[in-house]
Design a protein around this motif. Sequence first.
Motif, PDB file in Angstrom:
ATOM      1  N   GLY A  35       0.794  -1.218   0.000  1.00  0.00           N
ATOM      2  CA  GLY A  35       0.000   0.000   0.000  1.00  0.00           C
ATOM      3  C   GLY A  35       0.822   1.261   0.000  1.00  0.00           C
ATOM      4  N   VAL A  36       0.136   2.344  -0.332  1.00  0.00           N
ATOM      5  CA  VAL A  36       0.714   3.686  -0.329  1.00  0.00           C
ATOM      6  C   VAL A  36      -0.309   4.600   0.308  1.00  0.00           C
ATOM      7  N   GLN A  37       0.138   5.454   1.210  1.00  0.00           N
ATOM      8  CA  GLN A  37      -0.756   6.462   1.772  1.00  0.00           C
ATOM      9  C   GLN A  37      -0.002   7.764   1.948  1.00  0.00           C
ATOM     10  N   ASP A  38      -0.742   8.856   1.854  1.00  0.00           N
ATOM     11  CA  ASP A  38      -0.138  10.166   2.046  1.00  0.00           C
ATOM     12  C   ASP A  38      -1.091  11.041   2.844  1.00  0.00           C
ATOM     13  N   VAL A  64      -4.138  -5.191 -10.192  1.00  0.00           N
ATOM     14  CA  VAL A  64      -4.904  -5.969  -9.217  1.00  0.00           C
ATOM     15  C   VAL A  64      -5.579  -7.158  -9.905  1.00  0.00           C
ATOM     16  N   LYS A  65      -6.116  -6.955 -11.099  1.00  0.00           N
ATOM     17  CA  LYS A  65      -6.744  -8.066 -11.839  1.00  0.00           C
ATOM     18  C   LYS A  65      -5.721  -9.125 -12.197  1.00  0.00           C
ATOM     19  N   GLN A  66      -4.538  -8.708 -12.646  1.00  0.00           N
ATOM     20  CA  GLN A  66      -3.489  -9.667 -13.001  1.00  0.00           C
ATOM     21  C   GLN A  66      -3.045 -10.484 -11.795  1.00  0.00           C
ATOM     22  N   LEU A  67      -3.010  -9.863 -10.626  1.00  0.00           N
ATOM     23  CA  LEU A  67      -2.612 -10.554  -9.401  1.00  0.00           C
ATOM     24  C   LEU A  67      -3.755 -11.350  -8.778  1.00  0.00           C
ATOM     25  N   LYS A  68      -4.956 -11.209  -9.346  1.00  0.00           N
ATOM     26  CA  LYS A  68      -6.166 -11.829  -8.793  1.00  0.00           C
ATOM     27  C   LYS A  68      -6.324 -11.405  -7.331  1.00  0.00           C
ATOM     28  N   THR A  70      -7.291  -7.983  -4.411  1.00  0.00           N
ATOM     29  CA  THR A  70      -8.331  -7.028  -4.049  1.00  0.00           C
ATOM     30  C   THR A  70      -7.673  -5.693  -3.766  1.00  0.00           C
ATOM     31  N   ILE A  71      -8.469  -4.657  -3.820  1.00  0.00           N
ATOM     32  CA  ILE A  71      -7.951  -3.326  -3.565  1.00  0.00           C
ATOM     33  C   ILE A  71      -8.871  -2.617  -2.592  1.00  0.00           C
ATOM     34  N   GLU A  72      -8.269  -1.879  -1.666  1.00  0.00           N
ATOM     35  CA  GLU A  72      -9.019  -1.059  -0.726  1.00  0.00           C
ATOM     36  C   GLU A  72      -8.525   0.365  -0.905  1.00  0.00           C
ATOM     37  N   PHE A  73      -9.460   1.280  -0.951  1.00  0.00           N
ATOM     38  CA  PHE A  73      -9.138   2.674  -1.187  1.00  0.00           C
ATOM     39  C   PHE A  73      -9.872   3.526  -0.174  1.00  0.00           C
ATOM     40  N   SER A  74      -9.196   4.531   0.355  1.00  0.00           N
ATOM     41  CA  SER A  74      -9.895   5.477   1.226  1.00  0.00           C
ATOM     42  C   SER A  74      -9.286   6.855   1.062  1.00  0.00           C
ATOM     43  N   SER A  75     -10.134   7.842   1.268  1.00  0.00           N
ATOM     44  CA  SER A  75      -9.695   9.227   1.287  1.00  0.00           C
ATOM     45  C   SER A  75     -10.356   9.839   2.506  1.00  0.00           C
ATOM     46  N   GLY A  76      -9.593  10.558   3.291  1.00  0.00           N
ATOM     47  CA  GLY A  76     -10.077  11.063   4.566  1.00  0.00           C
ATOM     48  C   GLY A  76     -11.149  12.126   4.452  1.00  0.00           C
ATOM     49  N   GLU A  77     -11.542  12.603   5.605  1.00  0.00           N
ATOM     50  CA  GLU A  77     -12.569  13.635   5.685  1.00  0.00           C
ATOM     51  C   GLU A  77     -12.149  14.832   4.844  1.00  0.00           C
ATOM     52  N   THR A  82      -4.950  10.147   1.336  1.00  0.00           N
ATOM     53  CA  THR A  82      -5.339   9.086   0.410  1.00  0.00           C
ATOM     54  C   THR A  82      -4.592   7.828   0.812  1.00  0.00           C
ATOM     55  N   MET A  83      -5.271   6.672   0.750  1.00  0.00           N
ATOM     56  CA  MET A  83      -4.648   5.388   1.039  1.00  0.00           C
ATOM     57  C   MET A  83      -5.161   4.373   0.035  1.00  0.00           C
ATOM     58  N   ILE A  84      -4.241   3.636  -0.560  1.00  0.00           N
ATOM     59  CA  ILE A  84      -4.584   2.546  -1.467  1.00  0.00           C
ATOM     60  C   ILE A  84      -3.818   1.325  -0.986  1.00  0.00           C
ATOM     61  N   GLU A  85      -4.540   0.229  -0.779  1.00  0.00           N
ATOM     62  CA  GLU A  85      -3.913  -1.014  -0.329  1.00  0.00           C
ATOM     63  C   GLU A  85      -4.352  -2.149  -1.232  1.00  0.00           C
ATOM     64  N   ILE A  86      -3.385  -2.908  -1.719  1.00  0.00           N
ATOM     65  CA  ILE A  86      -3.639  -4.062  -2.587  1.00  0.00           C
ATOM     66  C   ILE A  86      -3.271  -5.313  -1.819  1.00  0.00           C
ATOM     67  N   ARG A  87      -4.161  -6.308  -1.865  1.00  0.00           N
ATOM     68  CA  ARG A  87      -3.894  -7.607  -1.202  1.00  0.00           C
ATOM     69  C   ARG A  87      -3.982  -8.708  -2.248  1.00  0.00           C
ATOM     70  N   PHE A  88      -3.017  -9.633  -2.181  1.00  0.00           N
ATOM     71  CA  PHE A  88      -3.024 -10.752  -3.110  1.00  0.00           C
ATOM     72  C   PHE A  88      -2.266 -11.934  -2.534  1.00  0.00           C
ATOM     73  N   THR A  89      -2.561 -13.113  -3.061  1.00  0.00           N
ATOM     74  CA  THR A  89      -1.847 -14.330  -2.695  1.00  0.00           C
ATOM     75  C   THR A  89      -0.795 -14.562  -3.775  1.00  0.00           C
ATOM     76  N   PRO A  90       0.462 -14.765  -3.394  1.00  0.00           N
ATOM     77  CA  PRO A  90       1.502 -14.969  -4.403  1.00  0.00           C
ATOM     78  C   PRO A  90       1.166 -16.158  -5.301  1.00  0.00           C
ATOM     79  N   LEU A  91       1.452 -16.000  -6.581  1.00  0.00           N
ATOM     80  CA  LEU A  91       1.234 -17.075  -7.532  1.00  0.00           C
ATOM     81  C   LEU A  91       2.430 -18.008  -7.462  1.00  0.00           C
TER      82      LEU A  91
END
Length: 94
Positions: A35-38, A64-68, A70-77, A82-91
């Motif tokens: 993930g990346v957040q700022d 994210v599709k290639q890694l099969k 999920t992605i979580e995105f949030s932007s604060g009040e 901004t925060m983007i987090e990608i989760r995947f199981t290694p192939l």
Amino acid sequence: LTNSVKHAFPPEFNKNVEKNIEVFLRQNNEIIEFGVQDNGKGLPENMSIVQGQTLGFELITILVKQLKGTIEFSSGEKGAHTMIEIRFTPLLQG
């Protein structure tokens, strides 16, 4: 990461705020989390990462599709980070 560096802190951004960009990579059991957040200006309220409204978000969605994964995105009040987090199981090759 490139989007945070390029867009999070425009010249008119509050100069009294310490600017932070955090990148993380961790393993949680079988899941890899990246993930990346700022703490920058955030995104416009009508922005949708899922719809790939910008080239950067379109590339993230394709990855994210290639890694099969999920992605979580949030932007604060009021968009104040901004925060983007990608989760995947290694192939694993067998």
